[in-house]
Design an enzyme around this catalytic site. Structure first.
Site, PDB file in Angstrom:
ATOM      1  N   ILE B  51       0.854  -1.381   0.089  1.00  0.00           N
ATOM      2  CA  ILE B  51      -0.020   0.220   0.025  1.00  0.00           C
ATOM      3  C   ILE B  51       0.765   1.189  -0.043  1.00  0.00           C
ATOM      4  CG2 ILE B  51      -1.549   1.162   1.383  1.00  0.00           C
ATOM      5  CD1 ILE B  51      -3.217  -1.108   2.068  1.00  0.00           C
ATOM      6  N   HIS B  53       0.772   4.520   1.405  1.00  0.00           N
ATOM      7  CA  HIS B  53      -0.215   5.128   2.656  1.00  0.00           C
ATOM      8  C   HIS B  53      -0.441   6.722   2.086  1.00  0.00           C
ATOM      9  CE1 HIS B  53      -0.353   1.662   5.031  1.00  0.00           C
ATOM     10  NE2 HIS B  53       1.149   1.459   4.803  1.00  0.00           N
ATOM     11  N   GLU B 351      10.644   0.910   8.720  1.00  0.00           N
ATOM     12  CA  GLU B 351       9.524  -0.112   8.688  1.00  0.00           C
ATOM     13  C   GLU B 351       8.354   0.636   7.939  1.00  0.00           C
ATOM     14  OE1 GLU B 351       7.677  -0.946  12.373  1.00  0.00           O
ATOM     15  OE2 GLU B 351       8.291   1.041  13.261  1.00  0.00           O
TER      16      GLU B 351
END
Lengths: 424, 498
Positions: B51, B53, B351
């Site tokens: 994804i 974001h 991350e």
């Protein structure tokens, strides 16, 4: 050279497809095509080099390739077209087929009838959600069988087999013949899921232990399988704590079920039974889409190939009969084409016999206005079948013309009718 | 013999390292990109939610928030230049019940503070209309129009390939062991394949970024704690969810979502479990149960019967405090040129939203190097475009026909679930970054990802790899040394070759 239209197109040349093609031709289909994904006919039989085929039909015990060869030879004698190394990409409910192959390129063709005989695929590790790592060395039994029997390579040295399906048990014996160690066969159910004869001949005779009510709890090893952890399960299929056992091995074979392969059926709009995973069929093996038939493991998973062959024969016979009826029906019908200054005509197709009952009215619109007297003519090539005069024609006003019953004989001769509007 | 002197060595060819290489390839620099695994993008970049974001999740003021917003804005141009699949279809944070609905507004406020454009809270009826399969107890959703989905595999390949075509050297199977120091200056690195000297080193080692910086004596308190996330993928013929649906996030995680992918499959996951082992990507019963429970909360009609794959990925979660002391956060990205040593660009704790942030991080690395006095002269011949290779399954029949007429190997389908052709496989084996393993081909072509999970194609792909690489099938592996598919010829085969 491929034709643009076949009486019967068979998708998949395993035992069901071969039998269907042969029987279709024998029933009277003029031209039959078999499309096969692999480079040779025979389907999965080619990698089933063990015995046990043909006991019902031939009253003989044959290995898979020999069983297949019997039908391949018969097919060759019947002048049935084949398209090998070819993948069908799409099938429509009108039986239009898209296929691609290295040899013949991208092809499109039609079938008056279609036989779906794509077989089945193996249930995978993912579908039973086996926990653990994802290393090399986890294979379905059929993939391992291909590696060993076709490619000539061993996929491991020390095996555990999950599932007591037939392919798994047969592979257990094959692997022992090749000098591998088969640690054991685990079966989650409280009973054997394959044939008893395979249990006796493939496991018992080779001292391979079968553990019922057992499954794989997890797979270990990052690059290559290093071990599996097995566990006993209770009646609710829940793991029994304390029964875990680490079994060192480099390969896990899965023989955990087969699933009919119906992605093409779905594209053709065929209704599928959620229980079998295959098409709903009638007693002629016709699916919910008229003219599309199905046979073999694509319908439901069989235990013996002889029953698959029988289903193929039944299916091929009915597919041929459907195609022959289609052809006859089609011969009775004539298309009507828009000619000079005609935008469209309804109906598009006429049953030639309809003139025996009554005159037939055609309705149309013109493309351009003509403000003077015109002739409206129905033609069979250069032969006039019907005509009518109008004082003018305009796109806004619909035009009718009747084909009289007196034109019956002229229409019988026609392969296509066209309608034109011309100045007088 | 004089050792070759690189200008920059990049440690780790995940999405961040590959993106840094791509943006540095624009300048007159000798760049070496090293990767310990057999292929690029095998770590966190290979197992995530894919994804892009929107940026309402990270805490305002953090580097995470800043990089997320900047990175998100770069994706349209990046997808155009690098030719990877990217769809800016927006995403939803779905509230179930009145309590969760109340949290949507604070999430929207956080987004506004971060600078996320195009957010709106929509009512339950609108959510139901846009996603008919949604839990009927839905109370509303935060709609963020800038959210997107992408193909993370081809993103990494495209970035690294564009770097290589523009002169970057890539070495796989090359593991960093230590720095070579002269005083406090880093002058090179030691690897399992010898020493390499350079003026700069970029630490983009992902899960191992802590170990790399510790070798330079930096941030001894910094620790990467892998956070495992497990996923299910569903058969696209059986289940189609057309949206990106997040639950209302908790304090620790964005939660278990249900999303479509650019490949058309529905994906659910991930959970978030902190573990010790940086190589433990195993799937667990408990983890799968957890994500299942989370997913059916959003879409009750999902059926496990149509699951075709499960996998797990590791998030390289760090414990770095935010550089801004006013912001209380101890999980921020590290993007710095530290003062304690010279010649190091230090990245860590990248991350989620690392994939989204990766192009912005790469730009930040370029800026840091400029700030440190590097002139960074542009190469006039730099080509920003990475040309896409044909993808048979995405083509119209007429395009397929032309492709096959032009090269008949595109007429032979090898993977029948995903319709991947021999032509595509061969092209990837001989691409600027050769795909030499089964998994490398899988990430690039999507073969073996369908409902049969390689059951039919594996034997064929092993054959093709062996033929094209000119080696025995025994040498062909799933993912590099130690993961070979085959162990020896059968007795018949052996007899044949004698």
């Amino acid at each position: 050279m491929l034709k643009a239209k076949y009486d019967v197109v068979v998708i998949g040349a395993g035992p069901a497809g071969l039998a269907a093609a042969i029987e279709a031709k024998k029933t009277g289909a003029q031209d039959v095509l078999v499309v096969e994904r692999a480079q040779e006919l025979g389907g999965i039989l080619q990698q089933c080099i063990h015995n046990g085929f043909g006991l019902q039909i031939f009253k003989r015990d044959m290995p898979g390739p020999a069983y297949a060869q019997h039908f391949i030879d018969e097919l060759a004698g019947l002048h049935i077209d084949t398209l090998l190394d070819a993948m069908v990409l799409n099938v429509t409910s009108e039986r239009h087929v898209h296929a691609t192959s290295r040899g013949s390129g991208f092809v499109e063709l039609d079938g008056r009838a279609l036989v779906l005989s794509m077989g089945c695929r193996e249930r995978t590790r993912a579908q039973i959600a086996l926990p653990g790592t994802r290393p090399a060395g986890v294979y379905t039994a059929g993939t391992a069988q291909r590696f060993v029997n076709i490619e000539g390579f061993m996929p491991g040295k020390r095996f555990v087999i999950l599932g007591s399906g037939d392919i798994g048990m047969i592979m257990a014996r094959r692997l022992v013949f090749e000098g591998a160690k088969v640690e054991r066969v685990l079966e989650i159910m409280p009973f054997l899921t394959g044939l008893t004869r395979n249990y006796v001949q493939c496991l018992m005779d080779f001292d391979i232990p079968l553990q019922l009510n057992h499954t794989v709890k997890r797979i270990l090893g990052n690059n290559r399988v290093e071990a599996i952890e097995s566990v006993q399960i209770d009646k609710q299929r829940q793991p029994i704590a304390g029964t875990e056992e680490i079994i060192p091995c480099d390969t896990l074979l899965l023989s955990v079920g087969l699933i009919p392969e119906n992605e093409l059926s779905r594209k053709a709009g065929v209704s599928l039974d959620p229980v079998t995973g295959g098409p709903f069929v009638d007693e002629r093996m016709q699916t919910s889409v008229p003219g599309i038939f199905a046979a073999g493991n694509v319908v439901h998973v069989y235990d013996l190939v002889d029953w698959v062959t029988e289903a193929g024969l039944l299916c091929g016979r009915n597919a041929a009969q459907y195609a022959i009826r289609e052809r006859k029906l089609h011969g009775r019908r004539v298309g009507i084409k828009a000619g000079n200054n005609v935008r469209y005509i309804v109906p598009h197709v006429l049953d030639k016999e309809s003139l025996a009952e009554s005159a037939q009215r055609l309705q149309m619109r013109v493309t351009m206005p003509i403000e003077e007297p015109v002739l409206i003519e129905v033609m069979n090539g250069e032969e006039r079948v019907a005509r009518k005069t109008e004082l003018y024609v305009r796109p806004g006003e619909m035009v009718n013309i009747d084909i009289p019953q007196s034109a019956y004989d002229a229409v019988q001769r026609a392969s296509e009718l066209s309608v034109r509007v011309v100045r007088r | 013999m004089a050792e070759k002197m690189y200008d920059v060595i990049i440690i780790g060819a995940g999405v961040v390292g590959s993106m840094v290489a791509r943006f540095l390839s624009r300048y007159k620099l000798d760049v070496l990109l090293i990767e310990k695994d057999s292929d690029i993008g095998m770590g966190a970049s290979s197992a995530n939610t894919a994804i892009v974001h929107a940026g309402y999740d990270p805490k305002p003021g953090t580097l995470k928030a800043e990089m997320n917003i900047l990175g998100n804005q770069m994706f349209d141009q990046l997808a155009g230049e690098l030719n990877f699949s990217f769809e800016r279809r927006g995403d939803y944070v779905v509230a179930i019940g009145p309590e969760e609905y109340a949290k949507l507004e604070s999430l929207r406020q956080q987004g506004l503070e971060n600078g996320v454009p195009g957010m709106v809270i929509i009512n339950a009826a609108d959510v139901r209309r846009r996603e008919p399969n949604i839990n009927p107890e839905v109370s509303g959703a935060l709609w963020a129009s800038t959210g997107g989905i992408c193909d993370p595999f081809s993103l990494v390949v495209a970035a690294a390939e564009n770097a290589v075509v523009n002169g970057v050297t890539l070495m796989t199977d090359t593991a960093f062991q230590d720095f070579i120091m002269e005083g406090k200056r880093i002058v090179g690195i030691k690897t399992n394949r010898g020493d390499f000297r350079s003026r700069w080193v970029v630490n983009s080692a992902g899960l191992y970024s802590d170990a790399v910086m510790h070798k330079a004596g930096l941030r001894p308190e910094f620790k990467i704690t892998p956070r495992k996330g497990e996923y299910y993928i569903f058969d696209k013929a059986e289940i189609t969810i057309n949206n990106v649906l997040f639950p209302v996030p908790s304090a620790t995680s964005k939660g278990i979502l249900v999303t479509t992918t650019v490949h058309g499959n529905t994906l659910i996951g991930p959970n978030a479990l902190e573990i010790d082992d940086k190589e433990d990507r195993s799937i667990t019963r408990e983890g799968l149960d957890e994500i299942w429970e989370g997913a059916v909360k959003l879409i009750p009609s999902l059926s496990l019967r149509f699951s075709i794959a499960e996998f797990a990925g590791l998030r390289p979660g760090g414990n770095a405090p935010c550089a801004n002391p006013d912001v209380k956060d101890n999980k921020d990205f590290i993007i710095e040129i530290p003062e304690q040593v010279e010649g190091l660009v230090n990245l860590g704790g990248i991350e989620s939203p690392g994939l989204t942030s990766s192009p912005a991080i790469a730009v930040r690395v370029v800026e840091l190097l400029k700030g440190a006095g590097e002139k960074l002269e542009e190469k006039p011949e730099w080509d920003p475009i990475r040309r896409a290779r044909p993808r048979f399954r995405d083509m119209l029949p007429i395009e397929q026909k032309l492709l096959v007429e032009n090269d008949s190997s595109y007429g032979r389908i090898i993977c029948r679930c995903e319709n991947v052709t021999e032509g595509e496989i061969v092209a990837e084996i001989h691409a600027p970054i050769p795909a030499c393993t089964y998994d490398a081909l899988k990430r690039r072509t999507w073969l073996g990802t369908g409902r049969c999970q390689g059951g039919f194609d594996t034997t064929l792909v092993v054959q093709i790899l062996a033929r094209e690489l000119g080696v025995s099938p025994l040498e062909i592996s799933k993912k590099g040394k130690g993961s070979e598919f085959l162990v020896r010829p059968t007795k018949d085969k052996e007899a044949e070759s004698c």
